[in-house]
Motif scaffolding. Structure first.
Motif, PDB file in Angstrom:
ATOM      1  N   THR A  17       1.000  -1.242  -0.072  1.00  0.00           N
ATOM      2  CA  THR A  17      -0.182  -0.188   0.052  1.00  0.00           C
ATOM      3  C   THR A  17       0.860   1.039  -0.059  1.00  0.00           C
ATOM      4  O   THR A  17       2.122   1.294   0.418  1.00  0.00           O
ATOM      5  N   LEU A  18       0.364   2.323  -0.295  1.00  0.00           N
ATOM      6  CA  LEU A  18       0.925   3.507  -0.476  1.00  0.00           C
ATOM      7  C   LEU A  18       1.555   4.033   1.167  1.00  0.00           C
ATOM      8  O   LEU A  18       2.715   4.267   1.280  1.00  0.00           O
ATOM      9  N   ASN A  19       0.649   3.658   2.088  1.00  0.00           N
ATOM     10  CA  ASN A  19       1.025   3.840   3.307  1.00  0.00           C
ATOM     11  C   ASN A  19       2.162   3.051   3.794  1.00  0.00           C
ATOM     12  O   ASN A  19       2.968   3.517   4.541  1.00  0.00           O
ATOM     13  N   GLN A  20       2.118   1.816   3.444  1.00  0.00           N
ATOM     14  CA  GLN A  20       3.268   0.630   3.898  1.00  0.00           C
ATOM     15  C   GLN A  20       4.682   1.404   3.258  1.00  0.00           C
ATOM     16  O   GLN A  20       5.671   1.347   3.964  1.00  0.00           O
ATOM     17  N   LEU A  21       4.487   1.912   2.110  1.00  0.00           N
ATOM     18  CA  LEU A  21       5.631   2.132   1.071  1.00  0.00           C
ATOM     19  C   LEU A  21       6.120   3.381   1.734  1.00  0.00           C
ATOM     20  O   LEU A  21       7.436   3.701   2.081  1.00  0.00           O
ATOM     21  N   GLY A  22       5.374   4.371   2.282  1.00  0.00           N
ATOM     22  CA  GLY A  22       5.839   5.519   2.813  1.00  0.00           C
ATOM     23  C   GLY A  22       6.457   5.439   4.252  1.00  0.00           C
ATOM     24  O   GLY A  22       7.535   6.074   4.462  1.00  0.00           O
ATOM     25  N   LYS A  23       5.872   4.537   4.909  1.00  0.00           N
ATOM     26  CA  LYS A  23       6.332   4.089   6.466  1.00  0.00           C
ATOM     27  C   LYS A  23       7.749   3.547   6.101  1.00  0.00           C
ATOM     28  O   LYS A  23       8.794   3.890   6.879  1.00  0.00           O
ATOM     29  N   GLN A  24       7.944   2.579   5.160  1.00  0.00           N
ATOM     30  CA  GLN A  24       9.232   1.998   5.016  1.00  0.00           C
ATOM     31  C   GLN A  24      10.282   2.698   4.527  1.00  0.00           C
ATOM     32  O   GLN A  24      11.405   2.878   4.984  1.00  0.00           O
ATOM     33  N   LEU A  25       9.971   3.765   3.558  1.00  0.00           N
ATOM     34  CA  LEU A  25      11.030   4.660   3.202  1.00  0.00           C
ATOM     35  C   LEU A  25      11.082   5.857   3.968  1.00  0.00           C
ATOM     36  O   LEU A  25      11.862   6.737   3.600  1.00  0.00           O
ATOM     37  N   ASP A  26      10.221   5.988   4.955  1.00  0.00           N
ATOM     38  CA  ASP A  26      10.353   7.392   5.738  1.00  0.00           C
ATOM     39  C   ASP A  26       9.682   8.477   4.890  1.00  0.00           C
ATOM     40  O   ASP A  26      10.673   9.698   4.836  1.00  0.00           O
ATOM     41  N   LEU A  27       8.764   8.385   3.802  1.00  0.00           N
ATOM     42  CA  LEU A  27       8.497   9.594   2.931  1.00  0.00           C
ATOM     43  C   LEU A  27       7.073   9.771   3.231  1.00  0.00           C
ATOM     44  O   LEU A  27       6.075   8.860   3.249  1.00  0.00           O
ATOM     45  N   GLU A  28       6.756  10.996   3.048  1.00  0.00           N
ATOM     46  CA  GLU A  28       5.287  11.386   3.135  1.00  0.00           C
ATOM     47  C   GLU A  28       4.541  10.889   1.751  1.00  0.00           C
ATOM     48  O   GLU A  28       5.384  11.200   0.915  1.00  0.00           O
ATOM     49  N   SER A  29       3.374  10.914   1.729  1.00  0.00           N
ATOM     50  CA  SER A  29       2.567  10.723   0.606  1.00  0.00           C
ATOM     51  C   SER A  29       2.892  11.439  -0.712  1.00  0.00           C
ATOM     52  O   SER A  29       2.921  11.390  -1.749  1.00  0.00           O
ATOM     53  N   ASN A  30       3.020  12.906  -0.280  1.00  0.00           N
ATOM     54  CA  ASN A  30       2.924  14.005  -0.868  1.00  0.00           C
ATOM     55  C   ASN A  30       4.340  14.148  -1.612  1.00  0.00           C
ATOM     56  O   ASN A  30       4.535  14.738  -2.736  1.00  0.00           O
ATOM     57  N   THR A  31       5.482  13.426  -1.214  1.00  0.00           N
ATOM     58  CA  THR A  31       6.752  13.072  -1.654  1.00  0.00           C
ATOM     59  C   THR A  31       6.818  12.032  -2.571  1.00  0.00           C
ATOM     60  O   THR A  31       7.390  11.788  -3.693  1.00  0.00           O
ATOM     61  N   LEU A  32       6.217  11.132  -1.949  1.00  0.00           N
ATOM     62  CA  LEU A  32       6.164   9.740  -2.661  1.00  0.00           C
ATOM     63  C   LEU A  32       5.217   9.561  -4.060  1.00  0.00           C
ATOM     64  O   LEU A  32       5.646   8.915  -4.913  1.00  0.00           O
ATOM     65  N   THR A  33       4.007  10.242  -3.960  1.00  0.00           N
ATOM     66  CA  THR A  33       3.301  10.082  -5.034  1.00  0.00           C
ATOM     67  C   THR A  33       3.693  10.802  -6.402  1.00  0.00           C
ATOM     68  O   THR A  33       3.812  10.057  -7.385  1.00  0.00           O
ATOM     69  N   PRO A  34       4.532  11.793  -6.518  1.00  0.00           N
ATOM     70  CA  PRO A  34       5.164  12.145  -7.566  1.00  0.00           C
ATOM     71  C   PRO A  34       6.282  11.285  -8.168  1.00  0.00           C
ATOM     72  O   PRO A  34       6.312  10.982  -9.360  1.00  0.00           O
ATOM     73  N   LEU A  35       7.142  10.614  -7.096  1.00  0.00           N
ATOM     74  CA  LEU A  35       7.960   9.580  -7.562  1.00  0.00           C
ATOM     75  C   LEU A  35       7.256   8.581  -8.288  1.00  0.00           C
ATOM     76  O   LEU A  35       7.707   8.043  -9.294  1.00  0.00           O
ATOM     77  N   LEU A  36       6.239   7.975  -7.790  1.00  0.00           N
ATOM     78  CA  LEU A  36       5.408   6.829  -8.191  1.00  0.00           C
ATOM     79  C   LEU A  36       4.778   7.107  -9.691  1.00  0.00           C
ATOM     80  O   LEU A  36       4.870   6.401 -10.171  1.00  0.00           O
ATOM     81  N   LYS A  37       4.249   8.311  -9.769  1.00  0.00           N
ATOM     82  CA  LYS A  37       3.555   8.898 -11.025  1.00  0.00           C
ATOM     83  C   LYS A  37       4.898   8.834 -12.197  1.00  0.00           C
ATOM     84  O   LYS A  37       4.701   8.187 -13.397  1.00  0.00           O
ATOM     85  N   ARG A  38       6.089   9.211 -11.739  1.00  0.00           N
ATOM     86  CA  ARG A  38       6.968   9.247 -12.871  1.00  0.00           C
ATOM     87  C   ARG A  38       7.435   7.723 -12.947  1.00  0.00           C
ATOM     88  O   ARG A  38       7.883   7.283 -14.485  1.00  0.00           O
ATOM     89  N   LEU A  39       7.628   6.821 -12.064  1.00  0.00           N
ATOM     90  CA  LEU A  39       7.816   5.305 -12.225  1.00  0.00           C
ATOM     91  C   LEU A  39       6.815   4.728 -13.114  1.00  0.00           C
ATOM     92  O   LEU A  39       7.059   3.972 -13.760  1.00  0.00           O
ATOM     93  N   GLU A  40       5.613   5.036 -12.601  1.00  0.00           N
ATOM     94  CA  GLU A  40       4.372   4.487 -13.509  1.00  0.00           C
ATOM     95  C   GLU A  40       4.533   4.885 -14.968  1.00  0.00           C
ATOM     96  O   GLU A  40       4.398   4.264 -15.950  1.00  0.00           O
ATOM     97  N   THR A  41       4.617   6.139 -15.288  1.00  0.00           N
ATOM     98  CA  THR A  41       4.820   6.753 -16.500  1.00  0.00           C
ATOM     99  C   THR A  41       6.065   6.080 -17.338  1.00  0.00           C
ATOM    100  O   THR A  41       5.787   5.671 -18.522  1.00  0.00           O
ATOM    101  N   ALA A  42       7.133   5.781 -16.632  1.00  0.00           N
ATOM    102  CA  ALA A  42       8.137   5.011 -17.381  1.00  0.00           C
ATOM    103  C   ALA A  42       7.996   3.448 -17.283  1.00  0.00           C
ATOM    104  O   ALA A  42       8.902   2.910 -18.045  1.00  0.00           O
TER     105      ALA A  42
END
Length: 146
Positions: free
Chosen positions: A54-79
């Motif tokens: 889940t986005l929440n699990q991933l954020g906790k594991q990486l110590d990233l807030e969703s507002n930081t993680l979401t743009p990373l995921l969008k770029r990874l998804e686009t790629a």
């Protein structure tokens, strides 16, 4: 007059800052052929260890807030590295999964990073000792700011 222990060169925080910048540059070069940034790489590392988080699990594991993680995921998804989809059982949960291509590229990415480590002649024993000390320091700092 500044006490010697307060000089910039004697500050662990400054040393960690410089090391962080050098790690970013190192990974930028190592991951160039995959068009990945260092933050994208750590997201992939987490998913290669455990896919379908889940986005929440991933954020906790990486110590990233969703507002930081979401743009990373969008770029990874686009790629084409990951896909994001809603959990069938709980539509509130966003699941992040590797694509078939994202899973298949793991060995190639690891080989590229390993090649850069070998070419950089990094001392693996020092690396592991520094990792241990740094993890201890992270735990102590975490405890001190609670």
């Amino acid at each position: 007059m500044i006490p010697k222990e307060m000089n910039l060169a004697n500050q662990l925080c400054f040393s960690v800052y410089i090391a962080n910048r050098l790690f970013n540059k190192f990974y930028q070069l190592a991951l160039k052929e995959f068009d990945l940034t260092y933050p994208q790489y750590i997201v992939l590392l987490a998913l290669w260890e455990q896919d379908n988080q889940t986005l929440n699990q991933l954020g906790k594991q990486l110590d990233l807030e969703s507002n930081t993680l979401t743009p990373l995921l969008k770029r990874l998804e686009t790629a084409g590295w990951v896909i994001r989809h809603r959990d069938v059982a709980d539509k509130r949960q966003l699941i992040v999964s590797l694509t078939q291509e994202g899973a298949a590229k793991q060995d190639n990415v690891f080989a590229a990073v390993t090649k850069w480590i070998d070419n950089g002649e990094l001392d693996v024993e020092k690396y592991h000792e520094a990792l241990r000390i740094n993890n201890d320091l992270i735990n102590e700092l975490t405890d001190s700011i609670k």
